[in-house]
Design a protein around this motif. Structure first.
Motif, short mmCIF file in Angstrom:
data_model
loop_
_atom_site.label_atom_id
_atom_site.label_comp_id
_atom_site.label_asym_id
_atom_site.label_seq_id
_atom_site.Cartn_x
_atom_site.Cartn_y
_atom_site.Cartn_z
N ALA A 25 71.80 49.71 55.62
CA ALA A 25 72.60 48.54 55.98
C ALA A 25 73.87 48.47 55.16
O ALA A 25 74.95 48.20 55.70
CB ALA A 25 71.76 47.28 55.78
N VAL A 26 73.77 48.71 53.85
CA VAL A 26 74.95 48.64 52.99
C VAL A 26 75.97 49.72 53.36
O VAL A 26 77.17 49.46 53.46
CB VAL A 26 74.53 48.78 51.51
CG1 VAL A 26 75.77 48.95 50.62
CG2 VAL A 26 73.74 47.56 51.06
N VAL A 27 75.49 50.95 53.58
CA VAL A 27 76.41 52.05 53.91
C VAL A 27 77.06 51.83 55.27
O VAL A 27 78.29 51.97 55.42
CB VAL A 27 75.65 53.40 53.88
CG1 VAL A 27 76.55 54.52 54.44
CG2 VAL A 27 75.21 53.73 52.48
N ASN A 28 76.29 51.47 56.28
CA ASN A 28 76.84 51.30 57.62
C ASN A 28 77.77 50.10 57.70
O ASN A 28 78.72 50.10 58.49
CB ASN A 28 75.71 51.15 58.64
CG ASN A 28 74.94 52.45 58.84
OD1 ASN A 28 75.35 53.49 58.33
ND2 ASN A 28 73.86 52.40 59.59
N ARG A 29 77.51 49.08 56.90
CA ARG A 29 78.38 47.90 56.92
C ARG A 29 79.72 48.17 56.24
O ARG A 29 80.66 47.40 56.41
CB ARG A 29 77.68 46.74 56.21
CG ARG A 29 76.64 46.05 57.05
CD ARG A 29 77.26 45.02 57.95
NE ARG A 29 76.27 44.26 58.68
CZ ARG A 29 76.52 43.07 59.21
NH1 ARG A 29 77.70 42.52 59.06
NH2 ARG A 29 75.59 42.45 59.91
#
Length: 235
Positions: A25-29
């Motif tokens: 989630a952190v990387v894709n966001r």
């Protein structure tokens, strides 16, 4: 499973799944790159095998430092989810990051330390995020007995063993408690009462062992039938 493959510790699968979801989630966001599914799976596997031993090691190091507050698994869970929400919820794809990761980590740390005591104060009793780990494995003569009368400390640190009567439960500690040095033996008196068991005797006695200075007590099971022996924070 091959001998060279290490065994997973208790809770490792859950930790791996949560870590994989949070990292993805952190990387894709971030909007600058995406984490492929194989990368997500690799992160989860690594967290499952490496994360739990690292957490156990860190917990021992943390506990050995007197001035640090004790952190329970429930408090850590609250802090992790609050940190993830802070890091992900306010972000938009392709836009500059609004909440730096260090700020999200700080918010999570505040939640980890502050939410459990707040819940305790609001409810008037200790919640599961505040319970300390029991050390029932440090006892001989307490487990497997319908009416335990003698208990021995088999660990190399002092423990407190409590026998809670049917009228005693969280937030009150067991009135009948004894602190045992390593190797020491003591007698406890269940009287004519028998240990709590489901379904035949859910309101019976409960015995639990805790690290010093944590206090033995008991709380109703999640199902509402019977009791779990728990360790309250030092009060």
């Amino acid at each position: 499973m091959p001998e060279w493959v290490p065994e997973l510790m208790e809770g490792a699968v859950f930790l791996g799944i949560v870590t994989a979801v949070v990292v993805r989630a952190v990387v894709n966001r971030s909007g600058t790159r995406r984490l492929p599914l194989w990368g997500t799976a690799l992160v989860g596997v690594a967290a499952a095998w490496i994360g739990m031993p690292a957490l156990v090691w860190a917990q021992g190091l943390w506990r050995a430092t007197p001035w640090l507050p004790e952190i329970t698994g429930g408090a850590l869970f609250i802090g992790a989810w609050v940190a993830m929400i802070a890091a992900v919820f306010f972000e938009q794809k392709g836009a500059p990051r609004r909440v730096p990761l260090w700020v999200a980590a700080g918010v999570g740390a505040l939640a980890m330390l502050g939410v459990p005591p707040l819940l305790d104060a609001v409810t008037g009793s200790y919640q599961r995020a505040s319970f300390r780990s029991d050390v029932n494995h440090c006892t001989r003569g307490m487990l497997g007995q319908v009416q335990p009368r003698e208990v021995t400390n088999t660990c190399d640190f002092p423990i407190t063993v409590g026998l809670c009567l049917p009228t005693e439960q969280n937030p009150d500690p067991c009135a009948q408690s004894v602190t045992l040095a390593p190797g020491e033996q003591a007698r406890i008196d269940p009287g004519s009462a028998r240990l709590s068991s489901v379904p035949s005797n859910p309101a019976g006695l409960t015995v639990v062992a805790c690290r010093v200075p944590h206090r033995p007590s008991r709380t109703p099971k999640v199902t509402g039938r019977g009791f779990d022996g728990v360790c309250l924070p030092a009060g």
